[in-house]
Design a protein around this motif. Structure first.
Motif, PDB file in Angstrom:
ATOM      1  N   GLU A 203       0.823  -1.200   0.000  1.00  0.00           N
ATOM      2  CA  GLU A 203       0.000   0.000   0.000  1.00  0.00           C
ATOM      3  C   GLU A 203       0.863   1.258   0.000  1.00  0.00           C
ATOM      4  O   GLU A 203       0.558   2.218  -0.703  1.00  0.00           O
ATOM      5  N   ALA A 204       1.924   1.250   0.812  1.00  0.00           N
ATOM      6  CA  ALA A 204       2.804   2.420   0.876  1.00  0.00           C
ATOM      7  C   ALA A 204       3.519   2.627  -0.448  1.00  0.00           C
ATOM      8  O   ALA A 204       3.652   3.759  -0.923  1.00  0.00           O
ATOM      9  N   GLN A 205       3.979   1.535  -1.073  1.00  0.00           N
ATOM     10  CA  GLN A 205       4.661   1.652  -2.359  1.00  0.00           C
ATOM     11  C   GLN A 205       3.714   2.189  -3.426  1.00  0.00           C
ATOM     12  O   GLN A 205       4.102   3.052  -4.220  1.00  0.00           O
ATOM     13  N   ASP A 206       2.469   1.708  -3.434  1.00  0.00           N
ATOM     14  CA  ASP A 206       1.477   2.221  -4.381  1.00  0.00           C
ATOM     15  C   ASP A 206       1.246   3.707  -4.158  1.00  0.00           C
ATOM     16  O   ASP A 206       1.219   4.499  -5.102  1.00  0.00           O
ATOM     17  N   PHE A 207       1.063   4.089  -2.908  1.00  0.00           N
ATOM     18  CA  PHE A 207       0.806   5.488  -2.563  1.00  0.00           C
ATOM     19  C   PHE A 207       1.946   6.391  -3.015  1.00  0.00           C
ATOM     20  O   PHE A 207       1.723   7.485  -3.524  1.00  0.00           O
ATOM     21  N   LEU A 208       3.183   5.913  -2.856  1.00  0.00           N
ATOM     22  CA  LEU A 208       4.359   6.706  -3.218  1.00  0.00           C
ATOM     23  C   LEU A 208       4.757   6.566  -4.682  1.00  0.00           C
ATOM     24  O   LEU A 208       5.688   7.212  -5.145  1.00  0.00           O
ATOM     25  N   GLY A 209       4.036   5.696  -5.421  1.00  0.00           N
ATOM     26  CA  GLY A 209       4.334   5.511  -6.835  1.00  0.00           C
ATOM     27  C   GLY A 209       5.611   4.717  -7.074  1.00  0.00           C
ATOM     28  O   GLY A 209       6.273   4.885  -8.099  1.00  0.00           O
ATOM     29  N   ILE A 210       5.958   3.859  -6.140  1.00  0.00           N
ATOM     30  CA  ILE A 210       7.156   3.036  -6.252  1.00  0.00           C
ATOM     31  C   ILE A 210       6.754   1.682  -6.829  1.00  0.00           C
ATOM     32  O   ILE A 210       5.810   1.063  -6.346  1.00  0.00           O
ATOM     33  N   PRO A 211       7.455   1.223  -7.857  1.00  0.00           N
ATOM     34  CA  PRO A 211       7.134  -0.107  -8.388  1.00  0.00           C
ATOM     35  C   PRO A 211       7.226  -1.148  -7.273  1.00  0.00           C
ATOM     36  O   PRO A 211       8.093  -1.061  -6.402  1.00  0.00           O
ATOM     37  N   TYR A 212       6.351  -2.116  -7.312  1.00  0.00           N
ATOM     38  CA  TYR A 212       6.277  -3.107  -6.243  1.00  0.00           C
ATOM     39  C   TYR A 212       7.587  -3.873  -6.097  1.00  0.00           C
ATOM     40  O   TYR A 212       8.185  -4.316  -7.074  1.00  0.00           O
ATOM     41  N   GLN A 213       8.031  -3.986  -4.856  1.00  0.00           N
ATOM     42  CA  GLN A 213       9.201  -4.791  -4.504  1.00  0.00           C
ATOM     43  C   GLN A 213       8.856  -5.554  -3.242  1.00  0.00           C
ATOM     44  O   GLN A 213       8.174  -5.033  -2.363  1.00  0.00           O
ATOM     45  N   ASP A 214       9.332  -6.785  -3.154  1.00  0.00           N
ATOM     46  CA  ASP A 214       9.147  -7.519  -1.912  1.00  0.00           C
ATOM     47  C   ASP A 214       9.837  -6.756  -0.796  1.00  0.00           C
ATOM     48  O   ASP A 214      10.901  -6.170  -0.989  1.00  0.00           O
ATOM     49  N   TYR A 215       9.234  -6.770   0.373  1.00  0.00           N
ATOM     50  CA  TYR A 215       9.788  -6.073   1.525  1.00  0.00           C
ATOM     51  C   TYR A 215       9.841  -7.019   2.709  1.00  0.00           C
ATOM     52  O   TYR A 215       8.917  -7.783   2.951  1.00  0.00           O
ATOM     53  N   GLU A 216      10.941  -6.969   3.419  1.00  0.00           N
ATOM     54  CA  GLU A 216      11.037  -7.701   4.667  1.00  0.00           C
ATOM     55  C   GLU A 216      11.698  -6.777   5.679  1.00  0.00           C
ATOM     56  O   GLU A 216      12.652  -6.072   5.355  1.00  0.00           O
ATOM     57  N   ASP A 217      11.178  -6.763   6.893  1.00  0.00           N
ATOM     58  CA  ASP A 217      11.691  -5.804   7.869  1.00  0.00           C
ATOM     59  C   ASP A 217      13.031  -6.205   8.462  1.00  0.00           C
ATOM     60  O   ASP A 217      13.734  -5.381   9.013  1.00  0.00           O
ATOM     61  N   CYS A 218      13.427  -7.431   8.368  1.00  0.00           N
ATOM     62  CA  CYS A 218      14.734  -7.889   8.862  1.00  0.00           C
ATOM     63  C   CYS A 218      15.364  -8.771   7.801  1.00  0.00           C
ATOM     64  O   CYS A 218      15.251  -9.995   7.842  1.00  0.00           O
ATOM     65  N   SER A 219      16.034  -8.158   6.852  1.00  0.00           N
ATOM     66  CA  SER A 219      16.615  -8.876   5.726  1.00  0.00           C
ATOM     67  C   SER A 219      17.903  -9.589   6.138  1.00  0.00           C
ATOM     68  O   SER A 219      18.852  -8.959   6.621  1.00  0.00           O
ATOM     69  N   GLN A 220      17.951 -10.875   5.913  1.00  0.00           N
ATOM     70  CA  GLN A 220      19.164 -11.637   6.203  1.00  0.00           C
ATOM     71  C   GLN A 220      20.309 -11.215   5.283  1.00  0.00           C
ATOM     72  O   GLN A 220      21.464 -11.155   5.701  1.00  0.00           O
ATOM     73  N   ASP A 221      19.991 -10.862   4.033  1.00  0.00           N
ATOM     74  CA  ASP A 221      21.027 -10.412   3.105  1.00  0.00           C
ATOM     75  C   ASP A 221      21.700  -9.137   3.611  1.00  0.00           C
ATOM     76  O   ASP A 221      22.932  -9.008   3.568  1.00  0.00           O
TER      77      ASP A 221
END
Length: 135
Positions: free
Chosen positions: A1-19
């Motif tokens: 929803e936030a990405q849509d609102f900001l016009g950012i192309p969809y990307q998977d998001y994780e709050d604690c990325s192991q990478d």
């Protein structure tokens, strides 16, 4: 929803990325204590943490700050810790500061302050960005 609102192309998001964690692992234990005094002398700095943080203790952080080689550390040490309240009068934590350094303990939250206490986090950041004193 936030990405849509900001016009950012969809990307998977994780709050604690192991990478991301893996990328920073090598320098995770290197001290940056020598960098803080220069920051405190030039810029407003807000350090904060949740009271119930299982990873970082408030007293441990305060001891770390008190041990820094900063020209105003005696003034910071002697500064009174006071109650911090939200705009609606709710007690939200404790604050201690001197000069450009403010150290805030937020009640009823852990390591992820904004997730646990969004209103407190919002008011904290708002005050900091608008140079409104906490104490």
């Amino acid at each position: 929803e936030a990405q849509d609102f900001l016009g950012i192309p969809y990307q998977d998001y994780e709050d604690c990325s192991q990478d991301v964690s893996d990328d920073y692992f090598g320098d995770n234990t290197e001290s940056v204590a020598d960098l803080y005094p220069g920051l405190f002398d030039k810029l407003p700095v807000l350090l904060y943490q949740g009271q119930d943080d299982e990873n970082v203790s408030y007293e441990g952080s305060l001891n770390y700050i008190n041990a820094l080689n900063w020209t105003d550390i005696k003034n910071f040490r002697n500064a009174k810790r006071t109650v911090w309240k939200l705009a609606n009068g709710t007690t939200a934590g404790l604050v201690k500061g001197y000069g450009n350094l403010t150290f805030l303990l937020l009640y009823k939250c852990g390591h992820l302050v904004p997730a646990d206490q969004p209103q407190s986090a919002f008011e904290m950041i708002y005050k900091f960005l608008h140079s409104i004193p906490f104490y």
